[in-house]
Design a protein around this motif. Sequence first.
Motif, PDB file in Angstrom:
ATOM      1  N   LEU A   1     -10.989  21.605  48.768  1.00 52.85           N
ATOM      2  CA  LEU A   1     -11.948  20.957  47.876  1.00 52.85           C
ATOM      3  C   LEU A   1     -11.661  21.306  46.419  1.00 52.85           C
ATOM      4  O   LEU A   1     -11.696  20.430  45.543  1.00 52.85           O
ATOM      5  CB  LEU A   1     -13.382  21.355  48.254  1.00 52.85           C
ATOM      6  CG  LEU A   1     -14.505  20.745  47.435  1.00 52.85           C
ATOM      7  CD1 LEU A   1     -14.458  19.213  47.481  1.00 52.85           C
ATOM      8  CD2 LEU A   1     -15.864  21.250  47.936  1.00 52.85           C
ATOM      9  N   ILE A   2     -11.343  22.560  46.161  1.00 53.10           N
ATOM     10  CA  ILE A   2     -10.999  22.965  44.785  1.00 53.10           C
ATOM     11  C   ILE A   2      -9.760  22.211  44.315  1.00 53.10           C
ATOM     12  O   ILE A   2      -9.715  21.694  43.202  1.00 53.10           O
ATOM     13  CB  ILE A   2     -10.774  24.485  44.681  1.00 53.10           C
ATOM     14  CG1 ILE A   2     -12.109  25.195  44.794  1.00 53.10           C
ATOM     15  CG2 ILE A   2     -10.078  24.854  43.380  1.00 53.10           C
ATOM     16  CD1 ILE A   2     -12.016  26.703  44.767  1.00 53.10           C
ATOM     17  N   ARG A   3      -8.753  22.118  45.175  1.00 55.98           N
ATOM     18  CA  ARG A   3      -7.521  21.406  44.816  1.00 55.98           C
ATOM     19  C   ARG A   3      -7.835  19.943  44.484  1.00 55.98           C
ATOM     20  O   ARG A   3      -7.349  19.400  43.494  1.00 55.98           O
ATOM     21  CB  ARG A   3      -6.508  21.512  45.958  1.00 55.98           C
ATOM     22  CG  ARG A   3      -5.092  21.143  45.556  1.00 55.98           C
ATOM     23  CD  ARG A   3      -4.075  21.410  46.657  1.00 55.98           C
ATOM     24  NE  ARG A   3      -4.113  22.776  47.175  1.00 55.98           N
ATOM     25  CZ  ARG A   3      -4.526  23.109  48.403  1.00 55.98           C
ATOM     26  NH1 ARG A   3      -4.889  22.190  49.266  1.00 55.98           N
ATOM     27  NH2 ARG A   3      -4.542  24.375  48.791  1.00 55.98           N
TER      28      ARG A   3
ATOM     29  N   MET B   1     -17.949  24.937  47.104  1.00 57.41           N
ATOM     30  CA  MET B   1     -16.675  24.542  46.504  1.00 57.41           C
ATOM     31  C   MET B   1     -15.697  25.710  46.430  1.00 57.41           C
ATOM     32  O   MET B   1     -14.539  25.570  46.811  1.00 57.41           O
ATOM     33  CB  MET B   1     -16.885  23.961  45.105  1.00 57.41           C
ATOM     34  CG  MET B   1     -15.591  23.486  44.483  1.00 57.41           C
ATOM     35  SD  MET B   1     -15.689  22.553  42.944  1.00 57.41           S
ATOM     36  CE  MET B   1     -16.992  23.283  42.047  1.00 57.41           C
ATOM     37  N   ILE B   2     -16.159  26.876  45.967  1.00 55.78           N
ATOM     38  CA  ILE B   2     -15.210  27.983  45.797  1.00 55.78           C
ATOM     39  C   ILE B   2     -14.774  28.575  47.135  1.00 55.78           C
ATOM     40  O   ILE B   2     -13.766  29.271  47.195  1.00 55.78           O
ATOM     41  CB  ILE B   2     -15.760  29.097  44.872  1.00 55.78           C
ATOM     42  CG1 ILE B   2     -17.008  29.742  45.453  1.00 55.78           C
ATOM     43  CG2 ILE B   2     -15.981  28.561  43.480  1.00 55.78           C
ATOM     44  CD1 ILE B   2     -17.524  30.932  44.666  1.00 55.78           C
ATOM     45  N   GLY B   3     -15.498  28.235  48.193  1.00 58.54           N
ATOM     46  CA  GLY B   3     -15.105  28.697  49.518  1.00 58.54           C
ATOM     47  C   GLY B   3     -14.130  27.767  50.220  1.00 58.54           C
ATOM     48  O   GLY B   3     -13.678  28.057  51.318  1.00 58.54           O
ATOM     49  N   ASP B   4     -13.777  26.659  49.600  1.00 58.33           N
ATOM     50  CA  ASP B   4     -12.925  25.640  50.220  1.00 58.33           C
ATOM     51  C   ASP B   4     -11.737  25.337  49.310  1.00 58.33           C
ATOM     52  O   ASP B   4     -11.867  24.609  48.326  1.00 58.33           O
ATOM     53  CB  ASP B   4     -13.766  24.380  50.463  1.00 58.33           C
ATOM     54  CG  ASP B   4     -13.030  23.288  51.213  1.00 58.33           C
ATOM     55  OD1 ASP B   4     -11.775  23.326  51.277  1.00 58.33           O
ATOM     56  OD2 ASP B   4     -13.711  22.376  51.724  1.00 58.33           O
ATOM     57  N   ASP B   5     -10.566  25.916  49.647  1.00 58.41           N
ATOM     58  CA  ASP B   5      -9.365  25.726  48.823  1.00 58.41           C
ATOM     59  C   ASP B   5      -9.001  24.253  48.658  1.00 58.41           C
ATOM     60  O   ASP B   5      -8.593  23.829  47.574  1.00 58.41           O
ATOM     61  CB  ASP B   5      -8.173  26.472  49.431  1.00 58.41           C
ATOM     62  CG  ASP B   5      -8.300  27.977  49.295  1.00 58.41           C
ATOM     63  OD1 ASP B   5      -9.021  28.427  48.379  1.00 58.41           O
ATOM     64  OD2 ASP B   5      -7.678  28.696  50.103  1.00 58.41           O
TER      65      ASP B   5
ATOM     66  N   LYS C   1      -8.596  15.684  40.477  1.00 57.70           N
ATOM     67  CA  LYS C   1      -9.431  14.620  39.879  1.00 57.70           C
ATOM     68  C   LYS C   1      -9.639  14.873  38.402  1.00 57.70           C
ATOM     69  O   LYS C   1      -9.544  13.963  37.583  1.00 57.70           O
ATOM     70  CB  LYS C   1     -10.804  14.556  40.561  1.00 57.70           C
ATOM     71  CG  LYS C   1     -10.847  13.834  41.875  1.00 57.70           C
ATOM     72  CD  LYS C   1     -12.311  13.728  42.316  1.00 57.70           C
ATOM     73  CE  LYS C   1     -12.434  13.797  43.809  1.00 57.70           C
ATOM     74  NZ  LYS C   1     -13.836  13.899  44.257  1.00 57.70           N
ATOM     75  N   ALA C   2      -9.946  16.123  38.059  1.00 60.96           N
ATOM     76  CA  ALA C   2     -10.173  16.481  36.662  1.00 60.96           C
ATOM     77  C   ALA C   2      -8.899  16.285  35.838  1.00 60.96           C
ATOM     78  O   ALA C   2      -8.949  15.791  34.708  1.00 60.96           O
ATOM     79  CB  ALA C   2     -10.653  17.926  36.558  1.00 60.96           C
TER      80      ALA C   2
ATOM     81  N   VAL D   1     -14.147  25.828  36.763  1.00 57.89           N
ATOM     82  CA  VAL D   1     -13.439  25.821  38.051  1.00 57.89           C
ATOM     83  C   VAL D   1     -12.599  24.554  38.172  1.00 57.89           C
ATOM     84  O   VAL D   1     -11.468  24.587  38.648  1.00 57.89           O
ATOM     85  CB  VAL D   1     -14.432  25.947  39.230  1.00 57.89           C
ATOM     86  CG1 VAL D   1     -13.779  25.607  40.558  1.00 57.89           C
ATOM     87  CG2 VAL D   1     -15.010  27.362  39.271  1.00 57.89           C
ATOM     88  N   LYS D   2     -13.130  23.439  37.685  1.00 54.27           N
ATOM     89  CA  LYS D   2     -12.425  22.155  37.806  1.00 54.27           C
ATOM     90  C   LYS D   2     -11.392  21.949  36.711  1.00 54.27           C
ATOM     91  O   LYS D   2     -10.365  21.303  36.937  1.00 54.27           O
ATOM     92  CB  LYS D   2     -13.433  21.001  37.763  1.00 54.27           C
ATOM     93  CG  LYS D   2     -14.331  20.943  38.977  1.00 54.27           C
ATOM     94  CD  LYS D   2     -15.332  19.809  38.833  1.00 54.27           C
ATOM     95  CE  LYS D   2     -16.256  19.726  40.037  1.00 54.27           C
ATOM     96  NZ  LYS D   2     -17.230  18.616  39.886  1.00 54.27           N
TER      97      LYS D   2
END
Length: 172
Positions: free
Chosen positions: A148-150, A142-146, A155-156, A95-96
């Motif tokens: 946070l994913i961004r 995390m996957i429920g929060d666009d 960061k990655a 995901v990251k």
Amino acid sequence: MDLLKSINVDKIRNAAEDAFNQAKPKTDVESRVYEALSHKNWGSSSTLLNQIAQDSFDYDKFPTITRLMWEAMENQRPAAWRVVFKGLNLLEHLVKNGSERCVDDARNHSHTLRQLHQFNYYEGTVDRGVGVREKSKQLVEMIGDDELIREERNKAKQMRERFGASVGGGGG
């Protein structure tokens, strides 16, 4: 006698599953995913996880990665808690660091992640399921929060750029 106490059916079965996964013919991608999802008592290397993340950008390799990852998390014996936990770690890494399709795939399997909130396994008095429960809750959040994913993907990406192009996936 101490040796017999440390050996149980679950440990023998885990070792047999690892041996079976090592022996069956497979592609390089399958090899990497099976290695990342082994019963071994240590986590997967970041190099291995980054190679799998890089593979997720390949249209043909993506389905193989996700099929094996979800198989590791769905319908597992509780004694295979390490495999489930490693599957969750792989998913988090994808995901990251993986392709955007990994985020969509995680969202499509959120029901599986929610089921893992109830995962239980005890070795004697030691709760081995707590890591699985916590990691699955973090991933669902995390996957429920666009946003946070961004943030996590940015960061990655910064980490990949800082440590060189050989680490992590392309794009993102």
